[in-house]
Design a protein around this motif. Structure first.
Motif, PDB file in Angstrom:
ATOM      1  N   GLY A 126       0.819  -1.201   0.000  1.00  0.00           N
ATOM      2  CA  GLY A 126       0.000   0.000   0.000  1.00  0.00           C
ATOM      3  C   GLY A 126       0.853   1.251   0.000  1.00  0.00           C
ATOM      4  N   LYS A 127       0.265   2.363  -0.424  1.00  0.00           N
ATOM      5  CA  LYS A 127       0.922   3.675  -0.430  1.00  0.00           C
ATOM      6  C   LYS A 127       2.232   3.678  -1.225  1.00  0.00           C
ATOM      7  N   MET A 128       2.333   2.805  -2.208  1.00  0.00           N
ATOM      8  CA  MET A 128       3.597   2.685  -2.933  1.00  0.00           C
ATOM      9  C   MET A 128       3.918   3.910  -3.780  1.00  0.00           C
ATOM     10  N   ASP A 129       2.937   4.757  -4.023  1.00  0.00           N
ATOM     11  CA  ASP A 129       3.197   5.981  -4.788  1.00  0.00           C
ATOM     12  C   ASP A 129       3.511   7.172  -3.890  1.00  0.00           C
ATOM     13  N   ALA A 130       3.593   6.939  -2.588  1.00  0.00           N
ATOM     14  CA  ALA A 130       3.846   8.029  -1.640  1.00  0.00           C
ATOM     15  C   ALA A 130       5.346   8.303  -1.540  1.00  0.00           C
ATOM     16  N   ILE A 131       5.740   9.495  -1.940  1.00  0.00           N
ATOM     17  CA  ILE A 131       7.144   9.913  -1.868  1.00  0.00           C
ATOM     18  C   ILE A 131       7.208  11.222  -1.092  1.00  0.00           C
ATOM     19  N   SER A 132       8.092  11.271  -0.131  1.00  0.00           N
ATOM     20  CA  SER A 132       8.288  12.502   0.627  1.00  0.00           C
ATOM     21  C   SER A 132       9.464  13.267   0.040  1.00  0.00           C
ATOM     22  N   THR A 133       9.217  14.507  -0.326  1.00  0.00           N
ATOM     23  CA  THR A 133      10.217  15.371  -0.950  1.00  0.00           C
ATOM     24  C   THR A 133      10.434  16.578  -0.046  1.00  0.00           C
ATOM     25  N   TRP A 134      11.660  16.846   0.317  1.00  0.00           N
ATOM     26  CA  TRP A 134      11.934  17.877   1.322  1.00  0.00           C
ATOM     27  C   TRP A 134      12.557  19.119   0.700  1.00  0.00           C
ATOM     28  N   ARG A 135      11.885  20.244   0.908  1.00  0.00           N
ATOM     29  CA  ARG A 135      12.477  21.520   0.540  1.00  0.00           C
ATOM     30  C   ARG A 135      12.418  22.411   1.775  1.00  0.00           C
ATOM     31  N   PHE A 136      13.506  22.367   2.535  1.00  0.00           N
ATOM     32  CA  PHE A 136      13.600  23.181   3.746  1.00  0.00           C
ATOM     33  C   PHE A 136      14.105  24.576   3.383  1.00  0.00           C
ATOM     34  N   ILE A 137      13.450  25.588   3.940  1.00  0.00           N
ATOM     35  CA  ILE A 137      13.882  26.966   3.655  1.00  0.00           C
ATOM     36  C   ILE A 137      14.522  27.617   4.874  1.00  0.00           C
ATOM     37  N   ALA A 138      14.564  26.907   5.985  1.00  0.00           N
ATOM     38  CA  ALA A 138      15.201  27.450   7.189  1.00  0.00           C
ATOM     39  C   ALA A 138      16.074  26.374   7.810  1.00  0.00           C
ATOM     40  N   PRO A 139      17.201  26.781   8.435  1.00  0.00           N
ATOM     41  CA  PRO A 139      17.572  28.156   8.719  1.00  0.00           C
ATOM     42  C   PRO A 139      18.026  28.900   7.449  1.00  0.00           C
ATOM     43  N   PRO A 140      17.946  30.237   7.542  1.00  0.00           N
ATOM     44  CA  PRO A 140      17.587  31.110   8.667  1.00  0.00           C
ATOM     45  C   PRO A 140      16.071  31.210   8.849  1.00  0.00           C
ATOM     46  N   SER A 141      15.633  31.390  10.085  1.00  0.00           N
ATOM     47  CA  SER A 141      14.206  31.433  10.375  1.00  0.00           C
ATOM     48  C   SER A 141      13.526  32.649   9.737  1.00  0.00           C
ATOM     49  N   ALA A 142      14.279  33.686   9.410  1.00  0.00           N
ATOM     50  CA  ALA A 142      13.700  34.861   8.751  1.00  0.00           C
ATOM     51  C   ALA A 142      13.059  34.498   7.421  1.00  0.00           C
ATOM     52  N   PHE A 143      13.539  33.439   6.780  1.00  0.00           N
ATOM     53  CA  PHE A 143      12.976  33.039   5.486  1.00  0.00           C
ATOM     54  C   PHE A 143      11.509  32.628   5.591  1.00  0.00           C
ATOM     55  N   PHE A 144      11.029  32.307   6.793  1.00  0.00           N
ATOM     56  CA  PHE A 144       9.609  31.989   6.934  1.00  0.00           C
ATOM     57  C   PHE A 144       8.745  33.220   6.640  1.00  0.00           C
ATOM     58  N   GLY A 145       9.349  34.394   6.678  1.00  0.00           N
ATOM     59  CA  GLY A 145       8.626  35.619   6.340  1.00  0.00           C
ATOM     60  C   GLY A 145       8.575  35.899   4.854  1.00  0.00           C
TER      61      GLY A 145
END
Length: 534
Positions: free
Chosen positions: A307-326
């Motif tokens: 089951g869930k064989m098409d589920a792929i987790s793709t990570w695009r982290f934008i922090a640090p720095p935490s200011a990028f959350f703005g």
């Protein structure tokens, strides 16, 4: 019929986080346990950040002054997990979370109650408890009171080894036998029951050969995890050693076999088969060479369901720095994509469905200056390296919104409309269209402006890690592998990323390792109980 070359009550195939947890749990239930691993053990767990997602009032949370309870944790995870597991299983996961940290601590895994004061993708060596998901992002704050649940194993650098190492040492102390350099090739079925495995092993190869194989395995794991080409070259050398010195053996499992062989992100053909429309080739496969789906395939060969064989987790982290959350994340059409404070896997999923898988962070001069000031104090070396490359190489600048848009290939009028709507909502104290909390929003108004390329295709300047989340369907009470008819295959269990689990729909940091421990202990304990009952 050929006789067995060795035997144990429980045979664990794959010796990473799920494998060592299963082995310890089976040993605690009184079983004789043999764990085999294709390489040297550790799996993706030893390469990981060592984050365990746990809550409900763990001793670490209490010591740090974090208030949390089971219902609060359940309310948040219910939204993240969806239908990956049943409500009953998710509640059981949450109810046992604090005890899981106690169990890990009892086996020597070190934790420390030092809170991270800012939102980040991975804390520095000064902090070991943090928001590792989207707990304090828009929408989720209304569902549950935000609580820090990312429990980082205490140790400098990337601390996955601080999680796996103590567990492996404790398993050895408690009598778990481990046979490395042993690749399982198939399951043995007798009278409708899994009674063992077939494997190729280097156990009788000359010592110098086994040492060379182990050295190559270490290179394959790291730095190989960052360089697929290097990993492939090293893999060919290891294959030659196995072909020359490997011996075929049959290992009996008197009570059961537990598959903890990981996912299949290292098998491009298999990923393409199950997720043909996903841009997986643009990402960085996260895991070991052993995450090739071989354990899943072995089980399928004897009738297992997946089951869930098409589920792929793709990570695009934008922090640090935490200011990028703005900042605001926009697609090729200049449209906002997501609440930018969400966890990196949510950002990755948004980019995966954007036109051309293109995306940019729009920042102004004030945000860029603040980000540069924060970077040194908020980042570890690999975060700092990636962000520096992003700010210096992977960006387009312009004196105005229209100019920076044109240079990046985005329709200037569309981006201007998006920015004006964003700023106007802040000025008029209106809710953010994407749900970003008011205390995180920042107006974009001071030139020069920069569009930072966070697209899939920004692989060289900003790699995008990926892993698979699906696997074998299991009975959620026991971890027994299900067959195509909905029953279970006698004598066969699975755990970790080889199986569908808590994180098979949506990923946040630490949830996979927590599920490895949760499902590994479940399979280890019940494989022995089923045998005793029989």
């Amino acid at each position: 019929m050929r006789t067995w070359d060795s035997s144990a009550d429980i045979v664990v195939v794959g010796y990473g986080g799920a494998g060592v947890s299963a082995a310890l749990a089976a040993r605690e239930s009184g079983a004789d346990v043999l764990a085999v691993d294709r390489f040297i053990g550790g799996g993706a767990t030893a390469l990981s950040g060592g984050i365990v997602y746990a809550g409900g009032g763990t001793w670490v949370q209490r010591a740090a002054g974090v208030s949390d309870d089971v219902d609060n944790m359940l309310a948040y995870l219910r939204a993240e997990v969806g239908d990956a597991v049943s409500e009953q299983t998710l509640r059981r996961f949450c109810e046992g979370s604090a005890a899981m940290i106690d169990w890990l601590s009892s086996h020597g895994v070190p934790f420390q109650p030092s809170l991270c004061p800012y939102k980040t993708s991975y804390p520095t060596d000064d902090h070991y408890l943090y928001y590792s998901g989207s707990e304090n992002s828009g929408g989720f704050r209304e569902l549950a009171t935000p609580a820090q649940r990312g429990h980082r194993a205490h140790g400098r650098g990337v601390s996955g080894k601080k999680l796996f190492g103590p567990l492996a040492a404790s398993a050895h102390k408690h009598g778990v036998r481990v046979q490395t350099g042993t690749r399982a090739t198939g399951l043995v079925i007798e009278d409708g029951r899994v009674t063992g495995i077939e494997a190729i092993t280097l156990i009788d190869a000359p010592v110098k050969v086994r040492r060379r194989f182990a050295a190559l395995a270490r290179i394959s794991a790291k730095p190989g995890v960052y360089h697929p080409g290097l990993r492939a070259a090293v893999g060919k050398l290891m294959d030659r050693i196995e072909q020359r010195y490997g011996v075929r053996v049959r290992i009996q499992a008197r009570s059961g076999v537990i598959l903890t062989t990981g996912g299949f992100i290292a098998n491009g053909e298999m990923v393409g088969q199950h997720a043909p429309n996903y841009p997986w080739a643009e990402g960085l496969p996260l895991g070991t060479a052993g995450d090739d789906g071989s354990g899943i395939a072995m089980a399928q060969a004897v009738g297992a369901a997946t089951g869930k064989m098409d589920a792929i987790s793709t990570w695009r982290f934008i922090a640090p720095p935490s200011a990028f959350f703005g900042s605001i994340a926009v697609d090729a059409n200049g449209q906002r994509m997501i609440d930018e404070s969400r966890y990196g896997a949510a950002m990755g999923a948004a980019i995966a469905t954007s036109p051309g898988n293109r995306a940019w962070l729009l920042v102004d001069a004030e945000l860029m200056a603040e980000s540069r000031q924060q970077l040194g104090g908020q980042s570890v070396w690999f975060q700092r390296m990636q962000t520096e490359r992003l700010m210096r190489v992977g960006h387009t600048t312009g004196r105005s919104i229209e100019e920076v848009a044109a240079r990046a290939g985005i329709e200037p009028a569309a981006l201007r409309k998006t920015v004006d709507a964003h700023n106007r909502a802040i000025e008029q104290k209106l809710p953010d269209p994407m749900g970003k909390p008011a205390d995180i929003r920042r107006p974009i108004r001071t030139g020069p402006y920069a569009l930072l390329d966070i697209s899939f295709k920004a692989r060289l300047t900003y790699p995008m890690p990926m892993l698979t989340l699906g696997g074998l369907l299991v009975d959620e009470d026991t971890g027994a592998v299900r067959d195509q008819d909905g029953g279970t295959i006698p004598g066969l269990f699975a755990a970790g990323r080889a199986a569908v689990g808590v994180c098979s729909n949506s990923y946040v940091s630490g949830l996979s390792l927590a599920d490895c421990v949760f499902s590994g202990r479940r399979a280890g304990a019940h494989s022995v109980r089923v045998s005793n009952a029989a």
